[in-house]
Design an enzyme around this catalytic site. Structure first.
Site, PDB file in Angstrom:
ATOM      1  N   PHE B 124       0.849  -1.182   0.000  1.00  0.00           N
ATOM      2  CA  PHE B 124       0.000   0.000   0.000  1.00  0.00           C
ATOM      3  C   PHE B 124       0.885   1.232   0.000  1.00  0.00           C
ATOM      4  O   PHE B 124       1.731   1.399   0.875  1.00  0.00           O
ATOM      5  CB  PHE B 124      -0.916   0.014   1.225  1.00  0.00           C
ATOM      6  CG  PHE B 124      -2.155   0.846   1.013  1.00  0.00           C
ATOM      7  CD1 PHE B 124      -3.392   0.247   0.853  1.00  0.00           C
ATOM      8  CD2 PHE B 124      -2.077   2.231   0.934  1.00  0.00           C
ATOM      9  CE1 PHE B 124      -4.530   1.008   0.624  1.00  0.00           C
ATOM     10  CE2 PHE B 124      -3.210   2.994   0.711  1.00  0.00           C
ATOM     11  CZ  PHE B 124      -4.446   2.387   0.552  1.00  0.00           C
ATOM     12  N   GLY B 125       0.691   2.093  -0.975  1.00  0.00           N
ATOM     13  CA  GLY B 125       1.480   3.310  -1.071  1.00  0.00           C
ATOM     14  C   GLY B 125       0.689   4.515  -0.601  1.00  0.00           C
ATOM     15  O   GLY B 125      -0.190   5.004  -1.309  1.00  0.00           O
ATOM     16  N   GLY B 132       3.309  11.896   5.741  1.00  0.00           N
ATOM     17  CA  GLY B 132       2.615  10.633   5.914  1.00  0.00           C
ATOM     18  C   GLY B 132       1.281  10.856   6.589  1.00  0.00           C
ATOM     19  O   GLY B 132       0.222  10.597   6.026  1.00  0.00           O
ATOM     20  N   GLY B 343      24.906  -6.608  28.378  1.00  0.00           N
ATOM     21  CA  GLY B 343      26.213  -5.952  28.434  1.00  0.00           C
ATOM     22  C   GLY B 343      26.840  -5.847  27.054  1.00  0.00           C
ATOM     23  O   GLY B 343      26.154  -5.555  26.072  1.00  0.00           O
ATOM     24  N   GLY B 344      28.133  -6.142  26.991  1.00  0.00           N
ATOM     25  CA  GLY B 344      28.858  -6.022  25.722  1.00  0.00           C
ATOM     26  C   GLY B 344      28.224  -6.840  24.608  1.00  0.00           C
ATOM     27  O   GLY B 344      28.161  -6.405  23.453  1.00  0.00           O
ATOM     28  N   GLU B 367       3.060   3.324  10.835  1.00  0.00           N
ATOM     29  CA  GLU B 367       1.604   3.198  10.963  1.00  0.00           C
ATOM     30  C   GLU B 367       1.052   4.109  12.059  1.00  0.00           C
ATOM     31  O   GLU B 367       0.235   3.702  12.883  1.00  0.00           O
ATOM     32  CB  GLU B 367       1.191   1.726  11.175  1.00  0.00           C
ATOM     33  CG  GLU B 367       1.600   0.870   9.969  1.00  0.00           C
ATOM     34  CD  GLU B 367       0.768  -0.385   9.778  1.00  0.00           C
ATOM     35  OE1 GLU B 367      -0.410  -0.407  10.159  1.00  0.00           O
ATOM     36  OE2 GLU B 367       1.319  -1.354   9.223  1.00  0.00           O
TER      37      GLU B 367
END
Lengths: 261, 383
Positions: B124-125, B132, B343-344, B367
């Site tokens: 859907f465009g 938007g 952590g890391g 959305e």
């Protein structure tokens, strides 16, 4: 084709498996129970045969009340009918009794093909399929990694997995076929399948319904008995291969020794 | 009294998708996140399971389930991989749902079976480079010429339009001026690929790497007049109603991500040791995880409640906005806490929590941004 597939509910593959110390049978109460993973391959193969040749798939299990979930899963995957042999007197049956009981349920269904998987992940005996074939008086094609049926010609051909490759084995219908996990990729039930499964016929049978002699059922009539059990020993340390320029060769030798390559 | 227990079928569906997510989706998540490649094989299997057809009737190739069933599936997929979950969410609620809701019988028969089976994807465009949430800013135009719509304009951040299996883009375009000079916006179906239609290369995104997101451009793109979807001038209004229910699905996606972070942390806190004992014994860690559980739980109830209202045919705009807002913020919070607990390792892409952290942010944007949700809630309160 009239296809029967055996299924079994087992403790979840990843759960710690224990015996109930009171009667030395598998502890099913304290763990999640699922359809034996190997049986999913059996169900899938049964469905593939049906899709290729038409007919009907009946999933059969023996087990306590909850074991019906294994049949239901097979129905959700696409099997047409289910039979659940459920009777307190069957609790504690050994492999011979189980196979004999299953044969009593399956024989009247007059199957063309009975599909079994190579083992269940709880007991891992791997013998019920073979025993079932004996009780049914049918030939058995085992360790199938590929199954091709020719219902017109009345035969089934399999590729039987061996250590070094495979053997092509042909059998006449009706036949028991044991499948291994290389054979297919079991489908996941679709939502439609889940909904449809509710409406599919599922018969619950008692030992008497199946014509099983009450005297022969359960631990008292068993051919084998578990006296005692030890927890699995802790994992032993692995073998360290030191690379002195020949590490690769040593590894290959080790793997060959274990029959892994 | 209220009962949020799932029915037997819903629970079976949830478990089935959970299993699929664990066995099939999770193992490929790291690789497709790294490569950005669209997970065609996973999508093919999802199609086989009927996930793309969940809320549609069987006559259009659907599964005869409902929107809540879809949400359950999206949640379970998002526990493992948001890229896969958004592919399903957008494919169903943006790709197929507008057709199902507003399409003519002929349009539905032509397109839905392909979309509901997952063999093809629709997109859907709506959003454009210049806006938007602001309908008035729509610049894409479509004019009728010799029985054809001629479309010119561009669309941004569009999901599922550029895959090898994309077959359809529904595009909103200004088709005229209405009362008081307001733009009249309509929806038009563009089968793709199509001459005059182009997709950009994939965006380089912070997260959702394996989801297909593109910029679309239309230049003298001509489609038959009958490709109009729904009534002329109703394009935007129709789409807004689609967005309301889409928010419940995005909420489910946020819950899945929040739960995925929680799953990872519970396991890690039990297993990872520091100073001679598992880190989960430290309240600094345990309380964080308790908060994560609380957020996931409340967010789940929020989307269940919104879905229940929607399926009962009652107004659900506010509940959907609340669910979407709370779930997306919970997803971001849980992902932040999860990376901290790891952590890391939480900063290493091969750890799922790091991916969840990158995937979470967009939930507060896509959305309907969190600000738009707050605006909707306030408006429902008469403010």
């Amino acid at each position: 084709m009239n296809i029967v597939v055996t299924v079994k509910q087992v403790p979840d593959t990843w759960a710690e498996k224990k015996l109930d110390p009171s009667d030395m049978t598998t502890d099913r109460a304290t763990v999640d129970n699922v359809l034996n993973e190997m049986d999913e391959y059996g169900v899938e193969e049964a469905l593939l045969l049906k899709e290729a040749h038409g007919g009907e798939v009946t999933a059969v299990t023996m087990g306590p009340d909850k074991a019906v979930e294994a049949v239901r899963k097979a129905l959700q995957m696409g099997a047409d009918k289910g039979v659940h042999l459920c009777d307190a007197s069957l609790h504690g049956s050994d492999a011979l009794q189980t196979a004999s009981a299953l044969a009593k349920v399956i024989a009247p269904l007059n199957p063309d093909v009975v599909i079994v998987s190579s083992e269940a992940s709880d007991a891992r005996g791997g013998v019920v399929g073979a025993l079932l074939a004996e009780y049914l008086g049918l030939p058995q094609l085992t360790l199938a990694r590929k199954v091709t049926a020719d219902p017109g010609g009345g035969t089934v051909t399999i590729e039987r997995q061996t250590d070094n490759g495979y053997a092509t084995v042909l059998g006449k219908l009706p036949v028991v076929v044991g499948v291994i996990e290389k054979i297919n990729e079991p489908r996941y039930p679709s939502f439609k399948g889940i909904m449809a499964a509710k409406k599919k016929p599922l018969v619950t049978m008692t030992a008497a319904d199946a014509g099983i002699d009450p005297g022969s059922a359960g631990p008292s009539g068993a051919y084998s008995e578990v006296d005692e059990a030890q927890p699995r020993p802790p994992k032993a340390a692995g073998q360290v291969v030191k690379d002195e320029g020949d590490g690769g060769a040593k590894l290959a030798a080790f793997l060959a020794d274990q029959k892994l390559v | 009294m209220l009962d949020f227990q799932l029915s037997e079928e819903q629970e079976t569906l949830r478990k089935t998708v959970e299993e699929f997510a664990r066995e099939v989706v999770a193992p490929q998540a790291f690789a497709s996140d790294e490569s950005g490649e669209f997970p065609y094989e996973v999508v093919r299997q999802m199609g086989g399971m009927g996930l793309f057809g969940l809320p549609f009737p069987e006559e259009y190739g659907g599964m005869g389930g409902d929107y809540f069933a879809l949400c359950l599936a999206i949640e379970e997929l998002a526990r493992a991989d948001s890229s896969v979950a958004i592919t399903l969410e957008a494919g169903v609620s943006l790709g197929a749902m507008p057709l199902y809701r507003f399409g003519s019988e002929e349009q539905k028969r032509e397109w839905l079976p392909r979309l509901t089976s997952g063999q093809a994807l629709g997109a859907f465009g709506l959003t454009e480079p210049d806006g938007g949430s602001d309908a008035g800013a729509t610049r894409t135009r479509a004019r009728l010429e010799d029985g054809e719509w001629v479309i010119d304009g561009s669309k941004s951040f569009i999901t599922n339009a550029g895959t090898d299996i994309s077959c359809l883009v529904t595009v909103t375009a200004v088709t005229g001026l209405g009362v008081g000079g307001r733009k009249e916006i309509s929806s038009i179906l563009v089968p793709v690929p199509h001459s005059g239609f182009r997709v950009s290369k994939k965006y380089s995104k912070v997260g959702w790497h394996a989801s297909d997101t593109r910029e679309l451009s239309f230049e003298d793109c001509r489609v038959p007049e009958e490709n109009l979807l729904g009534e002329p001038g109703r394009g935007y209004a129709n789409f807004l109603s689609i967005l309301d229910e889409g928010r419940i699905a995005i909420s489910a996606l946020g819950v899945g991500l929040a739960q995925g972070c929680l799953d990872e942390c519970v396991a890690y806190a039990k297993e990872r040791e520091a100073f001679g004992y598992p880190i989960g014994r430290n309240q600094g860690i345990a309380f964080k995880i308790a908060d994560m559980e609380m957020r996931a739980h409340i967010a789940r109830l929020a989307y269940y409640a919104a879905a229940a209202k929607m399926l009962a045919g009652r107004p659900f705009k506010k509940e959907a906005a609340i669910a979407k807002l709370y779930s997306s913020e919970s997803a971001v919070d849980n992902a932040r806490d999860a990376t901290q607990i790891f952590g890391g390792y939480g900063f290493m892409n091969e750890y799922a929590v790091a991916r969840h952290w990158r995937d979470a942010k967009v939930l507060e944007i896509g959305e309907g941004t969190s600000e738009v949700q707050r605006m909707l809630i306030a408006r429902e309160l008469g403010l």
